[in-house]
Write an enzyme that holds these catalytic residues in place. Structure first.
Site, PDB file in Angstrom:
ATOM      1  N   HIS A 214     -15.396  -1.987  -6.968  1.00  0.00           N
ATOM      2  CA  HIS A 214     -14.437  -2.935  -7.545  1.00  0.00           C
ATOM      3  C   HIS A 214     -13.113  -3.021  -6.783  1.00  0.00           C
ATOM      4  O   HIS A 214     -12.507  -4.073  -6.694  1.00  0.00           O
ATOM      5  CB  HIS A 214     -14.178  -2.607  -9.028  1.00  0.00           C
ATOM      6  CG  HIS A 214     -13.436  -1.325  -9.236  1.00  0.00           C
ATOM      7  ND1 HIS A 214     -14.037  -0.093  -9.099  1.00  0.00           N
ATOM      8  CD2 HIS A 214     -12.141  -1.073  -9.559  1.00  0.00           C
ATOM      9  CE1 HIS A 214     -13.141   0.866  -9.330  1.00  0.00           C
ATOM     10  NE2 HIS A 214     -11.972   0.294  -9.609  1.00  0.00           N
ATOM     11  N   ASP A 215     -12.671  -1.900  -6.193  1.00  0.00           N
ATOM     12  CA  ASP A 215     -11.371  -1.892  -5.511  1.00  0.00           C
ATOM     13  C   ASP A 215     -11.498  -1.882  -3.996  1.00  0.00           C
ATOM     14  O   ASP A 215     -10.546  -1.513  -3.307  1.00  0.00           O
ATOM     15  CB  ASP A 215     -10.556  -0.669  -5.969  1.00  0.00           C
ATOM     16  CG  ASP A 215      -9.695  -1.003  -7.198  1.00  0.00           C
ATOM     17  OD1 ASP A 215      -9.529  -2.210  -7.488  1.00  0.00           O
ATOM     18  OD2 ASP A 215      -9.218  -0.051  -7.848  1.00  0.00           O
ATOM     19  N   LYS A 218      -8.752  -3.017  -1.637  1.00  0.00           N
ATOM     20  CA  LYS A 218      -7.505  -2.261  -1.412  1.00  0.00           C
ATOM     21  C   LYS A 218      -7.393  -1.774   0.030  1.00  0.00           C
ATOM     22  O   LYS A 218      -6.319  -1.382   0.464  1.00  0.00           O
ATOM     23  CB  LYS A 218      -7.418  -1.082  -2.387  1.00  0.00           C
ATOM     24  CG  LYS A 218      -7.030  -1.528  -3.789  1.00  0.00           C
ATOM     25  CD  LYS A 218      -6.732  -0.340  -4.676  1.00  0.00           C
ATOM     26  CE  LYS A 218      -6.277  -0.813  -6.049  1.00  0.00           C
ATOM     27  NZ  LYS A 218      -6.236   0.295  -7.024  1.00  0.00           N
ATOM     28  N   HIS A 274      -9.796  -8.010 -12.798  1.00  0.00           N
ATOM     29  CA  HIS A 274      -8.428  -8.095 -13.351  1.00  0.00           C
ATOM     30  C   HIS A 274      -8.196  -9.367 -14.164  1.00  0.00           C
ATOM     31  O   HIS A 274      -7.071  -9.718 -14.480  1.00  0.00           O
ATOM     32  CB  HIS A 274      -7.379  -7.975 -12.239  1.00  0.00           C
ATOM     33  CG  HIS A 274      -7.222  -6.568 -11.730  1.00  0.00           C
ATOM     34  ND1 HIS A 274      -6.666  -5.565 -12.494  1.00  0.00           N
ATOM     35  CD2 HIS A 274      -7.589  -5.987 -10.564  1.00  0.00           C
ATOM     36  CE1 HIS A 274      -6.691  -4.422 -11.795  1.00  0.00           C
ATOM     37  NE2 HIS A 274      -7.256  -4.663 -10.621  1.00  0.00           N
TER      38      HIS A 274
END
Lengths: 351, 115
Positions: A214-215, A218, A274
């Protein structure tokens, strides 16, 4: 062990003797006087019998009935049946073939022909059995390799996600916890029996595996923002928000996997973890059920895990307190059904 | 001995070869043919006009005498079997006299040649 025995079924001793004599030098022969005896022998010794030579007209149970019974026992495609008969009328021959006889051999018997015909079919059956055994072994090997590749893929995904976690000063446990919580939440949702939560075990596995990515976006966010101990400025926050879209861009670099379900889940989760239930999230401002169930679930799992663990900008909060904050709407807006399932999961103390 | 059997319409050579060259076995089953009840059963069924039983006996007899290479008897009984199969008891029964005569010759020949 190769099957070698031949079962001879005929009510007349002389007919059995002649057939038995033909095969005596190479095969063990078993004899039955009627259909019922034949079935009893087949029940006991089905694994040794390579062929059945079967008379049609017999007392107690005739040859056709024997074939019907063998079909019920699932033997017709395993053991070749030869009808040996003085009755070569078209009607009885076609009935014999319909019931699955491999060949029909006329009385009076010509030993040489009988031997050739029976042996070639027995050879065919045993070759087929050997081949299907080989195919089965190869199938098992392929499935094993497929599993190994899947495991390897998963390790690579996990390493990548963990590497990104390390940049944020995390231990790498975050991705494992997200995966676990995603799985528990989906299983809990499935228990509601609602159609939109009716995931198969395989789907739950795939979504849980995808959740750890999911990240992944980043990777594109600078250390200064990612590891800033204090509050982000609104400009910095805007940059931080791009990790959703950046995640999708990273995943787009692997186009050959676009048809893969895990990839599709990961792509959606990267972009939408988000979003908010009330439509106030980012990047697309999706609302309610416009957000996929898997993104809703990962979103809750992510927030809960962030709250209950220490981050550079905050200490760890106890689970009960975190749950209360989430329910009060202090940490975002979520699907109430997903929150209920979070509460149930916590009550079961699985986390 | 061979000639005696051949004269009764029994093809001894093909008969022995059907038992994979085992002459003793062939002769043993020729002997057993005398105890076989299918001919008697056939005669009885014809007398009673029982076409199903006549078919069953004739059919079995056909198989046995075919395998024993009793060529003459085999040919006759084959024709007779087909009449019974069609349910034609009359034409089958009409053949009984001929069948009995050939059967009698076979029986005599076997009785004379076997110890």
């Amino acid at each position: 062990m190769e099957k070698k025995d031949i079962l001879i079924v005929d009510d007349m001793e002389i007919n059995r003797a002649i057939l038995s004599q033909i095969f005596a030098d190479r095969n063990k022969t078993l004899e039955a006087e009627n259909g019922l005896e034949a079935i009893q022998i087949l029940e006991r010794q089905r694994n040794n019998i390579a062929a059945v030579l079967l008379d049609i007209v017999m007392p107690v149970m005739d040859g056709f009935q024997v074939m019907e019974k063998m079909a019920e026992m699932g033997l017709m495609d395993k053991i070749p049946v030869f009808l040996i008969t003085a009755n070569t009328s078209e009607e009885s021959m076609s009935r014999g073939y319909q019931l699955g006889a491999m060949d029909i051999i006329e009385k009076p018997i010509v030993p040489y022909f009988v031997r050739r015909r029976v042996e070639s079919v027995m050879e065919l059956f045993s070759a087929r059995e050997r081949l299907s055994h080989v195919v089965e072994l190869q199938g098992q090997k392929l499935r094993r390799q497929e599993q190994e590749i899947a495991n390897l893929n998963y390790s690579i995904i996990e390493s990548l996600s963990t590497a990104i976690e390390f940049r944020s000063g995390e231990s790498g446990e975050h991705v494992k916890r997200i995966r676990h919580l995603t799985e528990l939440l989906l299983e809990e949702l499935r228990k509601t029996g609602k159609e939109e939560y009716d995931f198969s075990d395989k789907e739950i596995q795939e979504i849980s595996q995808a959740s750890i990515l999911h990240d992944v976006g980043k990777i594109a966010i600078s250390d200064l923002i990612l590891n800033k101990p204090g509050r982000l400025t609104s400009e910095e926050f805007e940059t931080m928000k791009t990790h959703t879209i950046m995640g999708c861009q990273v995943l787009e670099q692997i186009p050959q996997h676009k048809n893969n379900r895990l990839y599709q889940y990961a792509y959606d989760i990267c972009r939408h973890h988000h979003e908010r239930w009330d439509g106030g999230g980012y990047p697309d401002g999706l609302k309610g059920s416009q957000i996929t169930v898997w993104s809703q679930v990962v979103s809750v799992a992510d927030v809960f895990d962030a709250l209950t663990n220490k981050r550079v900008y905050k200490p760890a909060i106890p689970a009960a307190e975190a749950l209360e904050m989430i329910f009060k709407g202090e940490c975002g807006a979520f699907n109430p059904e997903v929150l209920d399932s979070l509460e149930r999961v916590l009550n079961q103390q699985k986390v | 001995m061979r000639q005696r059997l051949m004269d009764a319409g029994i093809n001894v050579d093909t008969g022995i070869s059907r038992f994979m060259g085992n002459e003793g076995l062939f002769l043993k089953f020729l002997g057993k043919f005398l105890q076989d009840t299918n001919f008697a059963g056939l005669a009885e069924a014809v007398k009673k006009q029982d076409v199903e039983e006549a078919f069953r006996c004739a059919h079995t007899l056909k198989g046995v005498c075919g395998n024993l290479s009793m060529d003459e008897l085999y040919k006759l009984v084959s024709v007779q079997t087909e009449f019974f199969r069609e349910g034609n008891i009359q034409e089958g029964a009409d053949m009984m006299e001929k069948v009995s005569a050939v059967y009698g010759r076979v029986k005599e020949a076997i009785e004379e040649t076997l110890p």
